[in-house]
Motif scaffolding. Structure first.
Motif, PDB file in Angstrom:
ATOM      1  N   ASN A 150      56.661 111.603 196.707  1.00  0.00           N
ATOM      2  CA  ASN A 150      56.940 110.639 195.637  1.00  0.00           C
ATOM      3  C   ASN A 150      55.978 109.450 195.672  1.00  0.00           C
ATOM      4  N   GLY A 151      54.724 109.750 196.003  1.00  0.00           N
ATOM      5  CA  GLY A 151      53.686 108.717 195.992  1.00  0.00           C
ATOM      6  C   GLY A 151      53.489 107.993 197.306  1.00  0.00           C
ATOM      7  N   LYS A 152      54.288 108.336 198.340  1.00  0.00           N
ATOM      8  CA  LYS A 152      54.175 107.626 199.627  1.00  0.00           C
ATOM      9  C   LYS A 152      52.986 108.113 200.462  1.00  0.00           C
ATOM     10  N   LEU A 153      52.595 109.377 200.286  1.00  0.00           N
ATOM     11  CA  LEU A 153      51.511 109.970 201.080  1.00  0.00           C
ATOM     12  C   LEU A 153      50.390 110.434 200.159  1.00  0.00           C
ATOM     13  N   ILE A 154      49.159 110.043 200.503  1.00  0.00           N
ATOM     14  CA  ILE A 154      47.991 110.480 199.748  1.00  0.00           C
ATOM     15  C   ILE A 154      47.038 111.174 200.720  1.00  0.00           C
ATOM     16  N   VAL A 155      46.753 112.449 200.470  1.00  0.00           N
ATOM     17  CA  VAL A 155      45.841 113.228 201.323  1.00  0.00           C
ATOM     18  C   VAL A 155      44.512 113.334 200.589  1.00  0.00           C
ATOM     19  N   HIS A 200      54.769  98.365 197.704  1.00  0.00           N
ATOM     20  CA  HIS A 200      54.033  99.615 197.481  1.00  0.00           C
ATOM     21  C   HIS A 200      53.240  99.917 198.747  1.00  0.00           C
ATOM     22  N   ARG A 201      53.780 100.775 199.585  1.00  0.00           N
ATOM     23  CA  ARG A 201      53.116 101.114 200.846  1.00  0.00           C
ATOM     24  C   ARG A 201      52.867 102.612 200.897  1.00  0.00           C
ATOM     25  N   HIS A 202      51.797 102.995 201.595  1.00  0.00           N
ATOM     26  CA  HIS A 202      51.381 104.398 201.583  1.00  0.00           C
ATOM     27  C   HIS A 202      50.857 104.825 202.947  1.00  0.00           C
ATOM     28  N   LEU A 203      50.943 106.128 203.184  1.00  0.00           N
ATOM     29  CA  LEU A 203      50.181 106.790 204.242  1.00  0.00           C
ATOM     30  C   LEU A 203      48.960 107.403 203.571  1.00  0.00           C
TER      31      LEU A 203
END
Length: 664
Positions: free
Chosen positions: A562-567, A540-543
């Motif tokens: 799809n959940g990869k980027l959170i602003v 589970h990795r994110h920007l």
């Protein structure tokens, strides 16, 4: 624990120099073994809670409150501990006390008829909360966080239960004696501050501390003393850093932005910047000018800025804007590689017609009064303008408070951070339209992706080097490019339309076209490519980024790709709240998952204390872990496992006689 592979003599011999140094710290088999036991125990504790904030933009009161309530984490803990045993109003009182202990104590004393009973009840409640929030840390870590004055007493209360028959009286007497010796107030303050500290293990601030709101200097005061902090520089932070480094384009932009939002408090009270030379020059030069386009943006009902003050601010605003355009033209001439000559618009004015000639078209100007601009040499500073910028330069580089805060930004900050499978950066990673990494020319060489951000980070530090370096002047100049350059990872737009927004009627020229990154960031494959580029791994990795406010009221979502980027820029700044519809997002990553917290506007600290008004927040689960995340599963865990491996090497070296135990 898995049985470690027995180290070989060859492996020990390869590392023998390092192991001899390690033996200075752990001189015996007993010492090394004890440390292994300690580190293995730590690996099996729940991971500490990480708190992510972005784009706080000088909103000190709201920032301080979110920090104190840990984005609702304190309230969640209080609810878990007391459940239905306390009324909602009582739980609210405990939370407010934890957030603002000194102020709340004053209110309680003014209305509470039996303070002894209140102290007795409250101290027992606070100890329970403190015991819970400290339970995921080692005793050693908690010990380091304890206030020295009450360290021993708090330690006893945390590790002794009043429910234990043999210790019931002991526990009760400690509490009673604190009250009888009139130390309850000081003890409550210490305990509440400790709870605030232990609820959050680390704070990640993803850029833009400065501008818009009036309290950036107060936010920086808090951050400089925060126990575990990292900062990813934002474009507004880098602008202030450039001003502190003496970049006059940055100085002019800082002043223009501050005047635009009537934010003189940070400049004058925060950093002691002398605005008198600019004010005097502006009043003389623009005495008969309405400066209509330069009126400050102030909130409706604002009573701190009367008509006369607004008039002066608008004159200063116009004066520094013209100076800025002239300084920036000199900068772009000095650095043609910045490719920003199209931003030099004073020289494209037809003063007789009152129009801007841009790309073969004429655009009507809404303001044609340019008393300091010579049509024959439009970018030349007048003697008076030169004197103003010289004095402002001296004021910025001489501000000791600003130097201290910039030092904090340098030591605690960076362009990006990879931590626990999350990649943190403020704005963008420049991309081509096809989704590939964009090459950017920096000082004669092209960089892209991680190399670009590493080079930018290095240049920013070079700008502040005490030792003169060949790249230093370029580095100081480049900070301005980071603020407004089209390929800057902190800006990434085709242009900053400052001149057009002030002077051109046609709003078509006001548009600032964003780089390809902003069109592509909702693509999961593109986000995965960026994560791969920066070496971020994990199931589970994110920007996690900020910079562009999420327009929640228009239906935009902060979780993308799809959940990869959170602003998490949701409008902390009041100036953005009409656009976003909320007052910011924050993110909390604890041992059970990742939670996004949406905040409503903060009223005031006074209301929070007096009426127990918290920021109304709603929490959205981004990810819920099927198993609790332990320290072993984090970057810190990997580091501890490496230390355990080295200690096993040392143990074997002791036992084989390759290194002798000391003091034996």
């Amino acid at each position: 624990m898995d049985t470690p592979k027995t180290p070989t003599v060859e492996e020990i011999n390869r590392n023998v120099k390092y192991l001899r140094l390690l033996s200075d710290r752990f001189p015996t088999i007993a010492a090394a073994s004890t440390e292994i036991i300690n580190l293995e125990a730590i690996l099996n504790l729940p991971k500490g809670t990480e708190h992510f904030l972005s784009d706080v933009h000088g909103e000190h009161e709201a920032f301080r409150h979110v920090l104190k309530n840990a984005s609702g984490a304190v309230k969640r803990k209080v609810n878990e501990i007391f459940g239905n045993t306390l009324r909602e109003t009582e739980k609210k009182e405990i939370c407010t006390l934890i957030y603002y202990p000194r102020e709340k104590l004053e209110l309680v004393k003014a209305s509470e008829p039996d303070m002894h009973d209140w102290y007795l009840t409250t101290l027992h409640q606070l100890v329970r909360v403190c015991r819970t929030v400290s339970s995921k840390y080692t005793r050693s870590k908690v010990q380091k966080a304890l206030p020295p004055e009450f360290a021993y007493i708090i330690q006893e209360l945390l590790h002794e239960s009043s429910d234990e028959p043999n210790k019931h009286q002991y526990f009760h007497v400690i509490i009673s004696t604190i009250i009888e010796t009139h130390r309850a107030d000081q003890f409550i303050v210490a305990l509440c501050n400790l709870i605030q500290r232990l609820v959050i293990d680390s704070l990640h601030l993803i850029g833009d501390i400065y501008d818009r709101g009036p309290g950036a200097h107060l936010i920086m005061d808090t951050l400089c003393h925060y126990h575990n902090l990292d900062i990813q520089w934002g474009n507004h932070d880098i602008l202030w850093m450039g001003a502190a480094a003496g970049n006059e384009c940055c100085i002019a932009n800082v002043l223009r932005t501050s005047l635009r939002y009537a934010n003189l408090v940070t400049l004058e009270d925060g950093y002691g910047i002398n605005l008198l030379p600019l004010a005097t020059f502006a009043m003389d030069t623009y005495a008969s000018d309405t400066c209509k386009s330069f009126l400050p943006k102030i909130e409706e009902g604002d009573k701190t800025h009367n008509e006369r003050t607004c008039r002066l601010i608008s004159q200063m605003h116009k004066a520094i804007s013209i100076i800025q355009f002239k300084l920036e033209a000199a900068m772009t001439r000095r650095h043609p590689e910045f490719d920003m000559d199209d931003r030099n618009l004073l020289g494209r004015i037809n003063f007789e017609k009152g129009v801007l000639v841009y790309e073969g078209k004429e655009y009507e100007l809404n303001d044609t009064n340019f008393p300091t601009v010579d049509p024959k040499d439009p970018y030349r500073l007048t003697k008076e303008e030169e004197e103003v910028i010289h004095k402002l330069h001296y004021s910025f580089v001489g501000s000791e408070k600003l130097k201290k805060h910039i030092h904090c930004l340098l030591t605690r900050g960076s362009m990006y951070l990879s931590i626990n499978s999350n990649l943190l950066y403020h704005a963008s990673v420049p991309l081509n339209e096809d989704g590939t990494l964009k090459e950017v020319l920096v000082h004669g060489k092209r960089y892209k992706g991680r190399q670009l951000l590493d080079k930018v980070d290095s240049l920013v530090r070079t700008a502040f080097s005490d030792e003169p370096l060949p790249e230093q002047q370029f580095a100081v100049d480049f900070i301005w490019y980071l603020w407004c350059g089209k390929n800057s990872p902190l800006f990434d737009k085709a242009k900053m339309a400052t001149f057009e927004r002030y002077f051109v009627k046609d709003k078509a020229l006001h548009k600032e076209e964003k780089g390809a990154y902003y069109d592509l960031r909702d693509n999961e494959q593109v986000c995965d490519m960026i994560l791969d580029e920066f070496g971020v791994t994990g199931e589970h990795r994110h920007l996690i980024t900020g910079h562009v406010p999420v327009k929640t009221k228009k239906g935009e979502k902060p979780v993308k790709a799809n959940g990869k980027l959170i602003v998490i820029d949701g409008g902390f700044s009041r100036a953005y709240q009409s656009e976003t519809g909320i007052a910011g997002y924050t993110l909390v990553y604890h041992s059970r998952g990742l939670q996004l917290v949406q905040h409503e506007p903060f009223t005031s600290t006074q209301e929070a204390i007096r009426e127990g008004k918290d920021i109304i927040s709603s929490t959205q689960l981004v990810e819920l872990s099927s198993q609790r995340v332990m320290v072993r599963d984090t970057d810190k865990g990997l580091e501890l496992e490496r230390q355990i491996h080295d200690l096993f090497l040392l143990l074997t070296a002791f036992r084989k006689g390759i290194i002798k135990e000391k003091g034996q």
